[in-house]
Design an enzyme around this catalytic site. Structure first.
Site, mmCIF file in Angstrom:
data_model
loop_
_atom_site.group_PDB
_atom_site.id
_atom_site.type_symbol
_atom_site.label_atom_id
_atom_site.label_comp_id
_atom_site.label_asym_id
_atom_site.label_seq_id
_atom_site.Cartn_x
_atom_site.Cartn_y
_atom_site.Cartn_z
ATOM 1 N N ARG A 25 47.639 46.929 37.070
ATOM 2 C CA ARG A 25 47.759 46.530 38.487
ATOM 3 C C ARG A 25 47.119 45.165 38.738
ATOM 4 O O ARG A 25 46.001 44.890 38.304
ATOM 5 C CB ARG A 25 47.052 47.569 39.348
ATOM 6 N N HIS B 47 37.633 48.576 35.918
ATOM 7 C CA HIS B 47 37.191 47.362 36.600
ATOM 8 C C HIS B 47 36.109 46.720 35.746
ATOM 9 O O HIS B 47 35.173 47.396 35.318
ATOM 10 C CB HIS B 47 36.655 47.697 37.993
ATOM 11 N N ARG C 98 42.835 41.939 34.737
ATOM 12 C CA ARG C 98 41.706 42.846 34.556
ATOM 13 C C ARG C 98 41.624 43.528 33.189
ATOM 14 O O ARG C 98 40.549 43.773 32.675
ATOM 15 C CB ARG C 98 41.825 43.940 35.598
ATOM 16 N N HIS D 84 38.531 52.655 37.292
ATOM 17 C CA HIS D 84 38.678 52.148 38.661
ATOM 18 C C HIS D 84 39.966 52.588 39.339
ATOM 19 O O HIS D 84 39.956 52.962 40.497
ATOM 20 C CB HIS D 84 38.616 50.623 38.585
ATOM 21 N N GLU E 115 41.498 36.543 43.319
ATOM 22 C CA GLU E 115 41.067 37.526 42.313
ATOM 23 C C GLU E 115 41.865 37.336 41.030
ATOM 24 O O GLU E 115 42.825 36.556 40.997
ATOM 25 C CB GLU E 115 41.226 38.946 42.874
HETATM 26 C C1 SIN Z 1 37.703 44.227 43.755
HETATM 27 O O1 SIN Z 1 37.301 43.883 44.853
HETATM 28 O O2 SIN Z 1 37.396 43.672 42.701
HETATM 29 C C2 SIN Z 1 38.600 45.418 43.681
HETATM 30 C C3 SIN Z 1 39.892 45.095 44.261
HETATM 31 C C4 SIN Z 1 40.945 45.933 43.655
HETATM 32 O O3 SIN Z 1 40.651 46.835 42.871
HETATM 33 O O4 SIN Z 1 42.107 45.646 43.908
#
Ligand code: SIN
Length: 556
Positions: free
Chosen positions: A396, A251, A300, A361, A128
């Protein structure tokens, strides 16, 4: 231990919230005493249920703690507490092992041997934004749901744990408000029994707030309806310190569809090659390379702001996520939940671009705690999104939150054990317990104008989105401040004059959270991490950044 109609009961541990932090803490606390878990709706009504990505944890030989620590600190933009980051990341594998021992099956990679037989090999690790390694353990794309199911099952089998569904905590009981001497300590909570329509008194030696986040304070959010920031609001009224509320994470990719309620499209889709695009004329073009060298897998805050900027410039309503170049069978197997949900809304992600927009988010700020979840109020702990340990700093890192929940919930119970058998004045003695009055609703009458609640609810969420969202200015923040001040006055009048309802409790807490975000954003002098104020410069790298801290006027 408790009377027959739950009006007044005493437990060793009162746990408020039924997500990963609450249930993990309950399992651990059950070894030391009686445990009540209260949740304002059903067990499954929690943020954890919606966690798709997974749990970031070093488990691969090529990965290192140092690398995970470094990625976390870079994402946190100068506000992470390094000792906290190190401790949470290094304790991760132990807590993950406990989850596995409780029955959780993380997805493994299939390896095919020479005879063509498939066997489960190592964990299938997701990637991610902001991570330099694949390190996200997951159960397909419904990790949170699997976690809740196995933890709930384990708690249910434990006779020391009692669940109270539809029990809505409205205020913490603290010694300072009860007029007791000594340092301010938590003695339980007043709880609205939604079914019985009465307020019960739950007394406890230790109270653990695990109420999750506050996404509902914004018009568009990936969070479920329960996420009203209530633990933070209650802790503030109980004189606990609150930190870094200006850092609200948006998000980047929630499904853009009028009925989809900002359904999350996991960052893991980008981790598996999904490309963010915007429409230019009749073409769909990639744009993230122009914003960050990691493109769509940048931290993010950067991705959400880039999408916001592109949409504002073009006037378009959404961006797009394109994963059509991956095999359809891979997409369906890796993202069964996302695939099915998108199909339900008419988008086949194996053939279509997925329309996406950012949505609120994750609340990176919260009740200020140490690594053990200890708040500034004695015997009150906070674990998970409701707390602010210093792991996330100003932004985060993806999938670090479930990890933090596990580690802090474990630490909190371990910490409580050291004081559990110490016969000290800070404990809930029989004499103290009897001196705590039951909730009094005075002369309150049934509310005559519920429209006030619904109007204020909508108004807060809309101006928070418009004025206190991804892109802020001082003027917008000041405008939001004057609006929230008036609304808060109106709500306080309503709150004490009319009988309590769950909606009114939520509204009051949400207004308080909105005010905390606005005040913290106005107090922050630089644009940093998730807090972007066009009137404030980025900090000079030599500047040491401090947390913003909020205290109730009655603090001290
Ligand atoms: C996601 O799956 O994109 C969210 C994961 C997260 O917010 O840590």
């Amino acid at each position: 231990m408790q009377d027959s109609n739950h009006n007044r009961c005493v437990y060793d541990y009162l746990i408020i919230g039924s997500g990963i932090s609450g249930l993990f803490a309950a399992l651990k606390a059950a070894k030391f005493g009686s445990v009540a878990v209260i949740t304002k709706k059903q067990i499954a009504d929690c943020n954890t249920m919606y966690a798709q990505g997974g749990i970031a944890c070093v488990s691969d030989k090529k990965d290192t703690f140092g690398s995970h620590i470094n990625d976390t600190i870079i994402a946190g933009a100068g506000l992470c507490k390094e000792d906290v980051v190190r401790s949470i990341i290094e304790d991760g594998p132990l807590r993950i092992r406990e989850l596995i021992e409780t029955g959780l099956h993380f997805t493994k990679r299939k390896e095919v041997d020479q005879s063509g037989h498939g066997t489960d090999a190592e964990f299938d690790l997701g990637k991610e934004g902001g991570h330099t390694h694949r390190r996200v353990l997951h159960c397909g794309d419904f990790t949170g749901r699997e976690i809740i199911e196995i933890l709930y099952e384990a708690c249910r089998k434990n006779p020391a744990v009692k669940f109270y569904e539809n029990f809505h905590a409205i205020d913490l009981i603290v010694s300072k408000k009860a007029g007791l001497n000594g340092p301010n300590r938590c003695l339980g909570a007043y709880v609205l029994d939604r079914g019985g329509n009465k307020v019960d008194t739950f007394l406890s030696k230790f109270t653990i707030l695990a109420t999750g986040g506050a996404g509902k304070v914004y018009l568009y959010t990936s969070n479920p309806d329960v996420a009203c920031g209530e633990g933070i609001a209650m802790a503030y009224r109980a004189f606990a310190e609150i930190s870094n509320m200006e850092f609200f994470q948006f998000h980047p990719t929630c499904l853009y569809h009028p009925s989809a309620k900002s359904f999350l499209i996991s960052e893991a889709v980008r981790g598996e090659g999904g490309i963010l695009k915007v429409r230019k004329g009749d073409k769909y073009v990639e744009f993230m390379e122009g914003y960050h060298r990691s493109g769509g897998l940048a931290p993010r805050d950067i991705v959400a702001r880039a999408i916001d900027q592109e949409l504002k410039q073009s006037g378009h309503s959404c961006a797009y996520l394109d994963i059509r170049h991956r095999d359809a069978s891979f997409i369906i197997k890796r993202f069964p939940n996302i695939y099915k949900t998108c199909r339900h809304y008419g988008v086949d992600m194996t053939e279509d671009l997925i329309p996406v927009v950012p949505a609120a988010h994750y609340c990176c700020g919260g009740i200020k705690t140490d690594i053990n979840g200890k708040t500034s109020v004695q015997n009150l702990y906070a674990a998970g999104e409701v707390g602010c340990t210093g792991l996330h700093g100003a932004n985060r890192l993806a999938s670090n939150s479930l990890l933090e929940s596990l580690v802090v919930a474990h630490n909190a119970i371990k910490d409580s054990e050291t004081v559990l058998n110490d016969v000290d004045a800070a404990h809930l003695t029989d004499k103290t317990a009897t001196s705590i009055p039951d909730w009094s609703s005075g002369d309150a009458v049934d509310a005559d104008e519920l429209i006030v609640i619904y109007h204020n609810w909508d108004e807060i969420r809309r101006f928070m989105w418009d004025y206190v969202g991804i892109f802020r200015t001082t003027k917008r923040l000041e405008r939001a401040k004057s609006r929230i001040r008036n609304i808060r006055k109106e709500i306080e009048h309503f709150y004490w004059d009319f009988k309590l309802s769950a909606d009114l409790v939520e509204l009051r807490n949400m207004a308080s959270i909105a005010e905390m975000i606005i005040d913290s954003a106005l107090a922050r002098e630089h644009s940093v991490g998730l807090h972007y104020n066009a009137d404030c410069k980025a900090p000079d790298p030599s500047v040491t950044l401090n947390d913003t801290v909020l205290r109730h006027p009655g603090f001290g």
